[in-house]
Write an enzyme that holds these catalytic residues in place. Structure first.
Site, PDB file in Angstrom:
ATOM      1  N   THR A 176     -12.854   1.585   0.208  1.00  0.00           N
ATOM      2  CA  THR A 176     -14.055   2.228  -0.201  1.00  0.00           C
ATOM      3  C   THR A 176     -14.682   2.924   1.073  1.00  0.00           C
ATOM      4  O   THR A 176     -15.682   3.850   0.837  1.00  0.00           O
ATOM      5  CB  THR A 176     -15.017   1.177  -0.654  1.00  0.00           C
ATOM      6  OG1 THR A 176     -14.969   0.072   0.485  1.00  0.00           O
ATOM      7  CG2 THR A 176     -14.449   0.582  -1.946  1.00  0.00           C
ATOM      8  N   LYS A 201     -14.325 -14.810   0.777  1.00  0.00           N
ATOM      9  CA  LYS A 201     -13.254 -13.978   0.957  1.00  0.00           C
ATOM     10  C   LYS A 201     -13.084 -14.095   2.585  1.00  0.00           C
ATOM     11  O   LYS A 201     -13.999 -14.113   3.424  1.00  0.00           O
ATOM     12  CB  LYS A 201     -13.690 -12.580   0.830  1.00  0.00           C
ATOM     13  CG  LYS A 201     -12.396 -11.559   1.506  1.00  0.00           C
ATOM     14  CD  LYS A 201     -12.681 -10.137   1.097  1.00  0.00           C
ATOM     15  CE  LYS A 201     -13.740  -9.463   1.978  1.00  0.00           C
ATOM     16  NZ  LYS A 201     -13.027  -9.404   3.569  1.00  0.00           N
ATOM     17  N   ASP A 224       4.024  -3.651   4.606  1.00  0.00           N
ATOM     18  CA  ASP A 224       5.339  -3.556   5.384  1.00  0.00           C
ATOM     19  C   ASP A 224       6.485  -3.316   4.834  1.00  0.00           C
ATOM     20  O   ASP A 224       6.309  -3.023   3.338  1.00  0.00           O
ATOM     21  CB  ASP A 224       5.297  -4.947   6.440  1.00  0.00           C
ATOM     22  CG  ASP A 224       6.123  -4.527   7.525  1.00  0.00           C
ATOM     23  OD1 ASP A 224       7.354  -4.045   7.841  1.00  0.00           O
ATOM     24  OD2 ASP A 224       5.730  -5.077   8.781  1.00  0.00           O
ATOM     25  N   GLN A 240     -19.469   1.968   4.167  1.00  0.00           N
ATOM     26  CA  GLN A 240     -19.234   2.101   2.790  1.00  0.00           C
ATOM     27  C   GLN A 240     -19.467   3.448   2.384  1.00  0.00           C
ATOM     28  O   GLN A 240     -20.597   3.901   2.307  1.00  0.00           O
ATOM     29  CB  GLN A 240     -19.638   1.250   1.813  1.00  0.00           C
ATOM     30  CG  GLN A 240     -19.109  -0.287   2.195  1.00  0.00           C
ATOM     31  CD  GLN A 240     -17.785  -0.744   1.876  1.00  0.00           C
ATOM     32  OE1 GLN A 240     -16.973  -0.168   1.399  1.00  0.00           O
ATOM     33  NE2 GLN A 240     -17.476  -2.043   1.979  1.00  0.00           N
ATOM     34  N   ASP A 260      -7.958 -11.949   2.385  1.00  0.00           N
ATOM     35  CA  ASP A 260      -8.069 -10.569   2.343  1.00  0.00           C
ATOM     36  C   ASP A 260      -7.267  -9.931   3.579  1.00  0.00           C
ATOM     37  O   ASP A 260      -7.749  -9.847   4.610  1.00  0.00           O
ATOM     38  CB  ASP A 260      -9.509 -10.089   2.346  1.00  0.00           C
ATOM     39  CG  ASP A 260      -9.402  -8.587   2.391  1.00  0.00           C
ATOM     40  OD1 ASP A 260      -8.534  -7.583   2.058  1.00  0.00           O
ATOM     41  OD2 ASP A 260     -10.425  -8.032   2.846  1.00  0.00           O
ATOM     42  N   LEU A 261      -5.749  -9.882   3.770  1.00  0.00           N
ATOM     43  CA  LEU A 261      -5.077  -9.681   4.705  1.00  0.00           C
ATOM     44  C   LEU A 261      -4.262  -8.305   4.562  1.00  0.00           C
ATOM     45  O   LEU A 261      -3.761  -7.758   5.602  1.00  0.00           O
ATOM     46  CB  LEU A 261      -4.072 -10.586   4.974  1.00  0.00           C
ATOM     47  CG  LEU A 261      -4.528 -12.326   5.241  1.00  0.00           C
ATOM     48  CD1 LEU A 261      -3.394 -12.998   5.688  1.00  0.00           C
ATOM     49  CD2 LEU A 261      -5.394 -12.064   6.523  1.00  0.00           C
ATOM     50  N   LYS A 262      -4.286  -7.782   3.386  1.00  0.00           N
ATOM     51  CA  LYS A 262      -3.859  -6.439   3.030  1.00  0.00           C
ATOM     52  C   LYS A 262      -2.554  -5.991   3.635  1.00  0.00           C
ATOM     53  O   LYS A 262      -2.121  -5.127   4.523  1.00  0.00           O
ATOM     54  CB  LYS A 262      -4.856  -5.154   3.565  1.00  0.00           C
ATOM     55  CG  LYS A 262      -6.400  -5.433   2.777  1.00  0.00           C
ATOM     56  CD  LYS A 262      -7.196  -4.176   3.610  1.00  0.00           C
ATOM     57  CE  LYS A 262      -8.470  -4.363   3.218  1.00  0.00           C
ATOM     58  NZ  LYS A 262      -9.445  -5.324   3.517  1.00  0.00           N
ATOM     59  N   ASN A 308      11.237  -6.814   2.389  1.00  0.00           N
ATOM     60  CA  ASN A 308      11.794  -8.042   2.841  1.00  0.00           C
ATOM     61  C   ASN A 308      10.468  -8.789   3.686  1.00  0.00           C
ATOM     62  O   ASN A 308      10.420  -9.996   3.387  1.00  0.00           O
ATOM     63  CB  ASN A 308      13.134  -7.863   3.575  1.00  0.00           C
ATOM     64  CG  ASN A 308      13.545  -9.340   3.772  1.00  0.00           C
ATOM     65  OD1 ASN A 308      13.838 -10.360   2.897  1.00  0.00           O
ATOM     66  ND2 ASN A 308      13.976  -9.530   5.073  1.00  0.00           N
ATOM     67  N   ARG A 315     -22.273  -8.081   4.033  1.00  0.00           N
ATOM     68  CA  ARG A 315     -23.791  -8.053   4.602  1.00  0.00           C
ATOM     69  C   ARG A 315     -24.865  -8.247   3.757  1.00  0.00           C
ATOM     70  O   ARG A 315     -25.810  -8.952   4.395  1.00  0.00           O
ATOM     71  CB  ARG A 315     -23.622  -6.871   5.554  1.00  0.00           C
ATOM     72  CG  ARG A 315     -22.518  -6.881   6.737  1.00  0.00           C
ATOM     73  CD  ARG A 315     -22.183  -5.563   7.206  1.00  0.00           C
ATOM     74  NE  ARG A 315     -21.361  -4.728   6.406  1.00  0.00           N
ATOM     75  CZ  ARG A 315     -20.790  -3.520   6.938  1.00  0.00           C
ATOM     76  NH1 ARG A 315     -20.863  -3.319   8.143  1.00  0.00           N
ATOM     77  NH2 ARG A 315     -20.095  -2.923   6.046  1.00  0.00           N
TER      78      ARG A 315
END
Length: 233
Positions: A119, A32, A64, A190, A59-61, A67, A211
């Site tokens: 999480t 990731k 917006d 977490q 994993d940029l989430k 468009n 980790r």
């Protein structure tokens, strides 16, 4: 359905990331790449890791207007990634636009999954910070349902929610679950966590582990332990 362990390479530089991956030699774990590394190094780090033979979850989430997300996904689709994500909170229309942008002219595309709730988020956080009074599990299920309606491949959720997501959205709807720790390990930031073995039993298709592997004294050994616990090998 294939299951796998994804190592969260949450390093600040390409140098540190590649030094870490050098430990694995003949192994090619699923990797990731998150915001810190991608924003630091750009597309070049994706290309370098892919050239080494690893699958990549970017994993940029994204979150917006539809468009903008569509155009961003069209750019990301040019990278040889295997999975990418966005926030389900961006609405069904945003997720549909993302899927359209991500799909290449030949019809191929990476897997597209949606983040339900992080999480690190608690029900108390939702109520007081986000003004969401519904129970956390109910919100996660509704967001997962929206992602399914939009045509996405699955969601990022807690392993505690994986079984319920499959029940609501189908066994083929992927559950990608962070918040996985070895028994007795530090949960750090977490809040909703589970061991690899328990996550597998609860229906997680992919677990994302950072980790406990990247900061282990022997990362390869920690990865192999995680694979054994999760896959039952």
């Amino acid at each position: 359905m294939a299951k796998d362990v994804i190592i969260a390479c949450d390093f600040a530089t390409a140098e540190n990331t590649l030094l870490f991956l050098d430990n694995f030699k003949d192994k090619k774990p699923y990797v990731k790449i998150g915001m810190e590394l991608f924003y630091s190094e750009g597309p070049s780090i994706v290309k370098e890791i892919k050239a080494r033979g690893h699958k990549i979850f970017l994993d940029l989430k994204l979150h917006d207007i539809p468009n903008t997300v569509k155009k961003a996904m069209a750019v990301l689709s040019k990278l040889d990634i295997d999975m990418v994500n966005l926030h389900a909170g961006g609405t069904v229309n945003m997720m549909k636009a993302a899927l359209e942008g991500l799909t290449r002219e030949d019809g191929s595309r990476p897997l597209l999954i949606a983040v339900t709730q992080l999480t690190s988020t608690t029900e108390d956080d939702m109520k007081h910070d986000l003004l969401i009074d519904r129970p956390l599990t109910e919100v996660v299920m509704e967001y997962a349902h929206n992602a399914s309606v939009a045509g996405l491949d699955g969601v990022v959720c807690s392993p505690l929610e994986a079984k319920a997501v499959h029940k609501k959205c189908g066994e083929d709807f992927l559950t990608v679950t962070p918040g996985v720790r070895f028994a007795g390990g530090d949960t750090q930031d977490q809040k909703r966590v589970m061991t690899p073995k328990a996550a597998s039993e609860e229906g997680s298709d992919y677990i994302v582990v950072g980790r406990p592997i990247t900061q282990a004294q022997n990362p390869v050994e920690a990865y192999e332990r995680c694979m054994k616990d999760f896959l039952g090998q």
